[in-house]
Design a protein around this motif. Structure first.
Motif, short mmCIF file in Angstrom:
data_model
loop_
_atom_site.label_atom_id
_atom_site.label_comp_id
_atom_site.label_asym_id
_atom_site.label_seq_id
_atom_site.Cartn_x
_atom_site.Cartn_y
_atom_site.Cartn_z
N ILE A 1 -9.66 8.62 -4.80
CA ILE A 1 -9.01 7.82 -5.97
C ILE A 1 -8.33 6.52 -5.38
O ILE A 1 -8.39 5.64 -5.92
CB ILE A 1 -7.85 8.92 -6.87
CG1 ILE A 1 -8.38 10.08 -7.28
CG2 ILE A 1 -6.88 8.17 -7.86
CD1 ILE A 1 -8.80 9.93 -8.88
N ALA B 1 0.12 9.74 -5.17
CA ALA B 1 0.41 10.94 -4.90
C ALA B 1 1.24 11.72 -5.87
O ALA B 1 1.20 12.72 -6.51
CB ALA B 1 1.21 10.89 -3.56
N ALA B 2 2.34 10.89 -6.72
CA ALA B 2 3.03 11.44 -7.71
C ALA B 2 2.44 11.76 -8.80
O ALA B 2 2.63 12.75 -9.86
CB ALA B 2 4.35 10.62 -7.92
N LEU B 3 1.39 10.80 -9.17
CA LEU B 3 0.60 11.11 -10.37
C LEU B 3 -0.26 12.13 -10.45
O LEU B 3 -0.67 12.92 -11.41
CB LEU B 3 -0.12 9.78 -10.51
CG LEU B 3 0.02 8.59 -11.61
CD1 LEU B 3 -0.75 7.39 -11.54
CD2 LEU B 3 0.53 9.07 -12.68
N TYR B 4 -0.95 12.40 -9.15
CA TYR B 4 -2.14 13.17 -9.04
C TYR B 4 -1.59 14.69 -8.38
O TYR B 4 -2.70 15.55 -8.26
CB TYR B 4 -3.02 12.73 -8.36
CG TYR B 4 -3.82 11.64 -8.99
CD1 TYR B 4 -4.75 11.85 -10.17
CD2 TYR B 4 -3.55 10.35 -8.95
CE1 TYR B 4 -5.63 10.84 -10.62
CE2 TYR B 4 -4.23 9.11 -9.81
CZ TYR B 4 -5.27 9.67 -10.79
OH TYR B 4 -5.88 8.61 -11.30
N PHE C 1 -8.42 2.76 -6.24
CA PHE C 1 -7.75 1.71 -6.43
C PHE C 1 -7.76 0.52 -5.54
O PHE C 1 -7.51 -0.73 -6.09
CB PHE C 1 -6.35 2.51 -6.25
CG PHE C 1 -4.99 1.53 -6.46
CD1 PHE C 1 -4.55 1.24 -7.66
CD2 PHE C 1 -4.46 0.98 -5.55
CE1 PHE C 1 -3.40 0.39 -7.78
CE2 PHE C 1 -3.24 0.32 -5.56
CZ PHE C 1 -2.75 -0.14 -6.58
N THR D 1 0.82 -1.10 -0.04
CA THR D 1 0.08 -0.14 0.22
C THR D 1 0.70 1.37 0.02
O THR D 1 0.41 2.28 -0.67
CB THR D 1 -0.95 -0.05 1.17
OG1 THR D 1 -0.22 -0.31 2.23
CG2 THR D 1 -1.99 -1.28 1.13
N ALA D 2 1.96 1.23 0.59
CA ALA D 2 2.84 2.52 0.52
C ALA D 2 3.22 2.69 -0.63
O ALA D 2 3.49 3.82 -1.12
CB ALA D 2 3.99 2.06 1.59
N VAL D 3 3.57 1.81 -1.60
CA VAL D 3 4.07 1.97 -2.95
C VAL D 3 2.96 2.51 -3.73
O VAL D 3 3.25 3.62 -4.57
CB VAL D 3 4.56 0.63 -3.57
CG1 VAL D 3 5.08 1.04 -4.88
CG2 VAL D 3 5.79 -0.05 -2.76
N ILE E 1 2.52 6.29 -2.57
CA ILE E 1 3.50 7.45 -3.19
C ILE E 1 3.38 7.09 -4.78
O ILE E 1 3.40 8.64 -5.35
CB ILE E 1 5.18 7.22 -2.89
CG1 ILE E 1 5.59 5.81 -3.27
CG2 ILE E 1 5.01 7.17 -1.29
CD1 ILE E 1 7.02 5.84 -3.22
N ALA E 2 3.01 6.40 -5.53
CA ALA E 2 2.88 6.47 -6.84
C ALA E 2 1.54 7.30 -7.14
O ALA E 2 1.42 8.08 -7.94
CB ALA E 2 2.59 4.91 -7.57
N TRP F 1 1.79 13.65 -13.91
CA TRP F 1 1.20 13.31 -15.01
C TRP F 1 -0.26 13.92 -15.21
O TRP F 1 -0.60 14.57 -16.00
CB TRP F 1 1.36 11.82 -15.51
CG TRP F 1 2.85 11.38 -15.65
CD1 TRP F 1 3.96 12.13 -15.63
CD2 TRP F 1 3.29 10.17 -16.00
NE1 TRP F 1 4.99 11.37 -15.68
CE2 TRP F 1 4.55 10.15 -15.95
CE3 TRP F 1 2.72 9.06 -15.86
CZ2 TRP F 1 5.52 9.12 -16.05
CZ3 TRP F 1 3.13 7.73 -16.18
CH2 TRP F 1 4.88 7.84 -16.19
N ILE G 1 -2.59 7.74 2.74
CA ILE G 1 -2.11 8.98 3.45
C ILE G 1 -1.18 9.85 2.77
O ILE G 1 -1.01 11.02 3.01
CB ILE G 1 -1.47 8.60 4.83
CG1 ILE G 1 -0.30 7.32 4.61
CG2 ILE G 1 -2.19 7.94 5.90
CD1 ILE G 1 0.53 7.38 5.80
N PHE G 2 -0.52 9.29 1.79
CA PHE G 2 0.29 10.10 1.18
C PHE G 2 -0.20 11.25 0.06
O PHE G 2 0.36 12.30 -0.28
CB PHE G 2 1.27 9.13 0.10
CG PHE G 2 2.22 8.07 1.01
CD1 PHE G 2 3.15 9.03 1.45
CD2 PHE G 2 1.76 7.07 1.22
CE1 PHE G 2 4.30 8.10 2.24
CE2 PHE G 2 2.74 6.23 2.06
CZ PHE G 2 3.87 6.71 2.45
N GLY H 1 -2.34 2.98 4.15
CA GLY H 1 -0.82 3.28 3.34
C GLY H 1 -1.31 3.92 2.13
O GLY H 1 -0.42 4.86 1.83
#
Lengths: 275, 307
Positions: free
Chosen positions: A142, A113-116, A146, A105-107, A110-111, A121, A213-214, A210
């Motif tokens: 979102i 969070a980085a996308l949105y 997932f 879940t942590a992966v 962060i993925a 992107w 929270i990011f 997990g």
């Protein structure tokens, strides 16, 4: 208790099972109940009705419900496409559905969070319209879509695969168009499975930590989920507050799942033949 | 040059004589259970779009961010002492949690699938219980039990045993969240297989343990492997429960997922995604092996193993 069977090993097997279950699961959960009991009903009630706690519970339950609803629609569509149609890449897609189960879940957190994020992107696509996804409740939604995605697909898929197509043929010979057959004959038979899958997605969403929270931003009263508030209370050594939230989450989830189970058995009676 | 091209290299349509106009080719009749082509295409496109958006993109972003600053930066991040300590701790935790789950799963499936006894359905529900508890609550209950202010914490501390903010707590929380995985896979499988094979072996004079090793274990091996695969993925990737009991001590109590969080919160995105990419790689291998097992040994693993 005497269990009559020619198969040996009941006592050691049951012993190991009860010992591990008791020590690792039931004893710790009993610690939670004991701690809550020491607070008393009014003590728990006061802690749970704190405005910040209520806001977090509303966020968790409300957004999980919304995400489960989206998954009910798109999960059913995905199951339909995977079972009924043959197209290149179908098997790969089928295997990919389980990704939210397999990806830590942590992966995922962060993925997403980085996308949105506004410079990510997808976040960058929304930014010109003054729409922020990450660090708002939309981001939480979102992430919950997932994590809940596989549940509806995987409960509807076997039912759809086993469904007899003769009822569809019957509907067609009686003059129903294809779309009408799908809406009036096929989909009603899937309702129990869709409800069961959505209930699982919902329950998972309420407890999810997990991957949320990011992307959540974690602003009290706005985008703070109940599990995070438990962690916050623990970091402040507020064990009573943490216990009360945990108890409220367990209770509300339990009541909602009971309700959904009742709805499920009602829909099985109402819509008949699906298991 | 084009004149001397052998016929085999030409596209197949170029060598085929033009087909006679077929009336059915122009207006082909659809079977009554076949969907309109437009409907079908739209459904596939929508499902593929949905899955690409929610599954493929997040996965892609992990690897792109990890390698975004080049392979050297990626390797540098993994050579970091804290990152290596996190990998070691994750492997240690899985090496304890998975075998415990194997023992529990086989024992639970043995008594539930092979025997009838009162309270069986209650036991099955209790085994499923950890799945309906939030990971954070799973961590919390151990803090309430073993923490400095917990029920047993002060007693254990008097003997110098630390559970919370130490490795034992991480192992316990991991076992809690993974406990149902192998049992849930083996119970339906062993129920389907019944007891006739074992009864035959026993009647031929084999002892109980020998019957288990030579008859039951080979029957359930693929199902067991399937359960171990899912259990291991969760054990190595667990975040919420472990996060609550770990205390985030760098180099000591940070598992890989916790290390990802620490690095990400320090705005060290490349290093965070480098560690995350290892976990994503594990997830991909898990999915590949799982699909292989489902495809190759479909009959020897339980039918409904979803969750």
């Amino acid at each position: 208790m005497r269990i009559r069977s020619v198969i040996p090993g009941f006592v050691p097997a049951a012993g190991i099972t009860l010992l591990l279950l008791g020590l690792l699961v039931l004893l710790p959960l009993a610690a939670l109940v004991l701690r809550a009991a020491s607070l008393g009903w009014s003590g728990v009630w006061d802690l749970v009705t704190e405005p910040r706690v209520l806001a977090a519970l509303r966020t968790s339950f409300g957004l999980s419900l919304a995400a489960a609803a989206v998954n009910a629609v798109f999960g059913t569509l995905t199951a339909w496409v995977l079972v009924r149609y043959e197209f290149p890449g179908r098997r790969l897609l089928d295997a990919a559905v389980d990704l939210p189960f397999a990806l830590p879940t942590a992966v995922a957190g962060i993925a997403l969070a980085a996308l949105y994020a506004p410079n990510g992107w997808i976040g960058a696509l929304a930014a010109p319209f003054e729409v922020r996804i990450a660090f708002t409740p939309v981001g939480i939604f979102i992430a919950l879509v997932f994590v809940g995605l596989p549940f509806v697909v995987r409960t509807v898929q076997p039912v759809l695969a086993e469904a007899q197509q003769d009822v569809e043929e019957a509907a067609a010979t009686l003059g129903a168009g294809r779309i009408r057959t799908i809406l009036r004959v096929v989909l009603p038979a899937l309702v129990p499975a869709v409800i069961a899958g959505s209930a699982m997605a919902f329950a998972r969403g309420v407890g999810e930590y997990g991957s949320v929270i990011f992307i959540a931003g974690n602003i009290p009263f706005v985008s703070e989920i109940a599990p995070l508030l438990i962690v916050v209370k623990l970091e402040e050594y507020d064990f009573e507050g943490a216990t009360a939230i945990a108890l409220a989450m367990l209770t509300v989830s339990f009541v909602i799942l009971l309700g959904l189970n009742a709805l499920g058995s009602w829909s099985r009676r109402r819509f008949g033949h699906a298991r | 040059m084009p004149d001397s091209m052998p016929a085999a290299l030409l596209p197949p349509s170029a060598t085929k004589p033009a087909a006679a106009p077929d009336i059915r080719a122009r207006k082909r009749l659809r079977a009554p259970t076949e969907d309109p082509p437009l409907f079908r295409a739209a459904a596939i496109a929508l499902a593929v779009f949905f899955l690409a958006l929610f599954l493929v993109l997040p996965l892609a972003v992990v690897f792109i961010e990890a390698f975004g600053k080049g392979a050297a930066a990626f390797l540098e991040a993994l050579r970091e002492e804290d990152a290596r300590a996190a990998v070691r701790l994750t492997l240690t935790v899985a090496a304890i949690a998975v075998p415990v789950n194997v023992v529990f799963g086989i024992a639970a499936a043995w008594c539930i699938a092979k025997f009838e006894f009162p309270g069986k359905s209650l036991l099955v529900s209790l085994i499923d219980l950890p799945f309906s508890v939030s990971p954070v609550v799973a961590g919390l209950v151990y803090v309430l039990l073993f923490g400095a202010q917990g029920l047993l914490g002060p007693t254990l501390q008097a003997y110098g045993i630390e559970v919370i903010f130490a490795v034992p707590g991480i192992v316990l929380a991991t076992i809690f969240v993974t406990l149902p995985f192998i049992a849930r896979e083996l119970i339906p499988l062993m129920e389907d297989q019944g007891t006739t094979d074992e009864e035959a072996a026993l009647s031929l004079g084999a002892g109980g343990f020998r019957t288990f090793l030579r008859i039951t274990l080979p029957n359930i091996r693929w199902g067991l492997l399937y359960g171990v695969l899912l259990c291991n993925a969760r054990a190595m990737g667990e975040f919420g429960a472990v996060s609550v009991v770990s205390g985030h001590i760098r180099g000591l109590t940070n598992t890989m997922p916790l290390q990802v969080e620490v690095l990400y919160n320090e705005y060290n995105a490349t290093a965070a995604f480098a560690v995350a990419s290892l976990l994503a790689g594990l997830a991909l291998v898990t999915l590949a092996l799982k699909s292989l097992l489902e495809w190759r040994y479909a009959d020897e693993i339980a039918g409904t193993h979803r969750r």
